[in-house]
Write an enzyme that holds these catalytic residues in place. Sequence first.
Site, PDB file in Angstrom:
ATOM      1  N   VAL A  97     -17.222   4.301  -3.004  1.00  0.00           N
ATOM      2  CA  VAL A  97     -17.791   3.005  -2.630  1.00  0.00           C
ATOM      3  C   VAL A  97     -19.116   3.190  -1.883  1.00  0.00           C
ATOM      4  O   VAL A  97     -20.114   2.521  -2.193  1.00  0.00           O
ATOM      5  CB  VAL A  97     -16.817   2.197  -1.744  1.00  0.00           C
ATOM      6  CG1 VAL A  97     -17.407   0.835  -1.420  1.00  0.00           C
ATOM      7  CG2 VAL A  97     -15.467   2.028  -2.428  1.00  0.00           C
ATOM      8  N   LYS A 149       0.862  -1.180   0.000  1.00  0.00           N
ATOM      9  CA  LYS A 149       0.000   0.000   0.000  1.00  0.00           C
ATOM     10  C   LYS A 149       0.896   1.226   0.000  1.00  0.00           C
ATOM     11  O   LYS A 149       2.021   1.181   0.512  1.00  0.00           O
ATOM     12  CB  LYS A 149      -0.869  -0.016   1.261  1.00  0.00           C
ATOM     13  CG  LYS A 149      -2.060   0.900   1.217  1.00  0.00           C
ATOM     14  CD  LYS A 149      -3.280   0.225   0.641  1.00  0.00           C
ATOM     15  CE  LYS A 149      -4.471   1.159   0.637  1.00  0.00           C
ATOM     16  NZ  LYS A 149      -5.683   0.515   0.153  1.00  0.00           N
TER      17      LYS A 149
HETATM   18  P1  NAD Z   1     -13.722   8.210  -1.095  1.00  0.00           P
HETATM   19  O1  NAD Z   1     -12.654   9.181  -0.772  1.00  0.00           O
HETATM   20  O2  NAD Z   1     -14.342   8.253  -2.439  1.00  0.00           O
HETATM   21  O3  NAD Z   1     -14.918   8.343  -0.032  1.00  0.00           O
HETATM   22  C1  NAD Z   1     -14.746   8.573   1.328  1.00  0.00           C
HETATM   23  C2  NAD Z   1     -15.940   9.387   1.774  1.00  0.00           C
HETATM   24  O4  NAD Z   1     -15.931   9.484   3.187  1.00  0.00           O
HETATM   25  C3  NAD Z   1     -15.935  10.822   1.222  1.00  0.00           C
HETATM   26  O5  NAD Z   1     -17.205  11.123   0.670  1.00  0.00           O
HETATM   27  C4  NAD Z   1     -15.643  11.670   2.463  1.00  0.00           C
HETATM   28  O6  NAD Z   1     -16.227  12.947   2.395  1.00  0.00           O
HETATM   29  C5  NAD Z   1     -16.253  10.809   3.548  1.00  0.00           C
HETATM   30  N1  NAD Z   1     -15.730  11.063   4.872  1.00  0.00           N
HETATM   31  C6  NAD Z   1     -14.455  11.328   5.254  1.00  0.00           C
HETATM   32  N2  NAD Z   1     -14.400  11.511   6.590  1.00  0.00           N
HETATM   33  C7  NAD Z   1     -15.653  11.306   7.057  1.00  0.00           C
HETATM   34  C8  NAD Z   1     -16.245  11.337   8.349  1.00  0.00           C
HETATM   35  N3  NAD Z   1     -15.521  11.597   9.432  1.00  0.00           N
HETATM   36  N4  NAD Z   1     -17.568  11.078   8.462  1.00  0.00           N
HETATM   37  C9  NAD Z   1     -18.301  10.813   7.375  1.00  0.00           C
HETATM   38  N5  NAD Z   1     -17.806  10.772   6.117  1.00  0.00           N
HETATM   39  C10 NAD Z   1     -16.507  11.028   5.967  1.00  0.00           C
HETATM   40  O7  NAD Z   1     -13.138   6.772  -0.761  1.00  0.00           O
HETATM   41  P2  NAD Z   1     -13.674   5.363  -1.260  1.00  0.00           P
HETATM   42  O8  NAD Z   1     -12.878   4.936  -2.431  1.00  0.00           O
HETATM   43  O9  NAD Z   1     -15.172   5.380  -1.344  1.00  0.00           O
HETATM   44  O10 NAD Z   1     -13.209   4.425  -0.036  1.00  0.00           O
HETATM   45  C11 NAD Z   1     -13.928   4.424   1.185  1.00  0.00           C
HETATM   46  C12 NAD Z   1     -13.266   3.450   2.154  1.00  0.00           C
HETATM   47  O11 NAD Z   1     -13.260   2.137   1.588  1.00  0.00           O
HETATM   48  C13 NAD Z   1     -11.787   3.751   2.479  1.00  0.00           C
HETATM   49  O12 NAD Z   1     -11.512   3.345   3.795  1.00  0.00           O
HETATM   50  C14 NAD Z   1     -11.030   2.878   1.517  1.00  0.00           C
HETATM   51  O13 NAD Z   1      -9.718   2.587   1.967  1.00  0.00           O
HETATM   52  C15 NAD Z   1     -11.919   1.654   1.510  1.00  0.00           C
HETATM   53  N6  NAD Z   1     -11.777   0.827   0.314  1.00  0.00           N
HETATM   54  C16 NAD Z   1     -11.990   1.361  -0.896  1.00  0.00           C
HETATM   55  C17 NAD Z   1     -11.887   0.558  -2.033  1.00  0.00           C
HETATM   56  C18 NAD Z   1     -12.153   1.090  -3.400  1.00  0.00           C
HETATM   57  O14 NAD Z   1     -12.308   0.286  -4.331  1.00  0.00           O
HETATM   58  N7  NAD Z   1     -12.277   2.395  -3.584  1.00  0.00           N
HETATM   59  C19 NAD Z   1     -11.538  -0.788  -1.888  1.00  0.00           C
HETATM   60  C20 NAD Z   1     -11.342  -1.313  -0.609  1.00  0.00           C
HETATM   61  C21 NAD Z   1     -11.473  -0.484   0.487  1.00  0.00           C
END
Ligand code: NAD
Length: 346
Positions: free
Chosen positions: A182, A78
């Site tokens: 997601v 990562k």
């Molecule tokens: P993203 O940045 O698109 O979305 C994160 C969202 O969380 C944003 O809308 C942000 O405004 C919101 N956020 C941040 N802090 C917050 C808080 N304190 N309270 C409420 N909302 C808050 O990220 P993503 O790609 O959707 O990923 C989300 C999570 O899933 C992360 O932990 C990421 O590591 C994990 N993940 C993502 C993927 C992927 O395919 N994108 C795969 C596995 C795991």
Amino acid sequence: MFDHPDYDDHEGVHVFTDKATGLRAIIAVHNTTLGPSAGGTRLWSYINQDDALTDALRLSKAMSYKNAMAGLELGGGKAVILRPETMFDRDALFAAYGRAVEAVGGAYITAEDVGVSPDDMRIIKTQTDYVAGLDTGPAASGDPSPVTAEGVFRGIKVAVRHKFGLESLRGLRVAVQGLGHVGYALCEHLHGAGCQLVVTDINRAVLDKAQDELGAMLVDPQDIHKETVDIYAPCALGGAVSEKTLPHIRAGIIAGAANNQLATPEMGEACRQRGILYAPDYVINAGGIINVAAEVSGTYDPNWVRGKLEGLETTLKSIFDEAAEHQVATTVVADSMARARLGLSD
Ligand code: NAD
């Protein structure tokens, strides 16, 4: 480094700086037993460097477990980029970062994570071939997020069957924390399945969209875990389940996309003792890396991806069954399975 609490015999921890572009990045390669390490790159405004290092160490270890549990021929790695504090040229930053990925020599293959998009992957690709999650090219898999959301949705159905004995999600209340790439896609699946949504985010625009399009009820970020719901789906950043939040969680199931949802490993057992079924994050959120793995293989085959998502469901079911049979936390069963697949001792 060797005494860092999250250092877990990582094979390599690489630090890169590039003054011209403001790049400061850490690439952590945890384990390459099963293949080259793969995992996303996160762009984030860290409070300090130690938080960035902790994130890279913890997330790369989780990737080893995730890739092993998803049955992929990939190790765990990562990367984090510390978001420059002043104005920066995004393309130049990601080109410099692409050179950093190239310098690791193939032990690490990158893709998207929080704060990073397929456009950024395109820039990285100008400097290195060790990149996936592209939206053009012979095996392009694009943004992994929709597939992550599909995997989490499938996993929620497995959890609901195990915990509530229900075949349908209709009428269940789900609290979703974070409506990003997601989280929003997950909400669409849940809405389509007839769930009532309670959601939060720190971004007002996306909340309004969820209210308009999905009839979601909105709550403040600090209150989402307290909602009276059947399922709590953390889909923002890590640490949603902690000593502070757990006593207020009323959901029967915790199942979401976020990486490192448990603030400490002890939270796994604490969930069990409170009668909460916790779906280990690195198992349920593997859809995206499965999609990335299809691209890395050189030919993107949607049937292969579907097969792996079905495998994710089977693995989750066996974790829930074994944890129930032996009266242990789901995390204990999952960690033990992952370590066995990696050839590591418990
Ligand atoms: P993203 O940045 O698109 O979305 C994160 C969202 O969380 C944003 O809308 C942000 O405004 C919101 N956020 C941040 N802090 C917050 C808080 N304190 N309270 C409420 N909302 C808050 O990220 P993503 O790609 O959707 O990923 C989300 C999570 O899933 C992360 O932990 C990421 O590591 C994990 N993940 C993502 C993927 C992927 O395919 N994108 C795969 C596995 C795991």
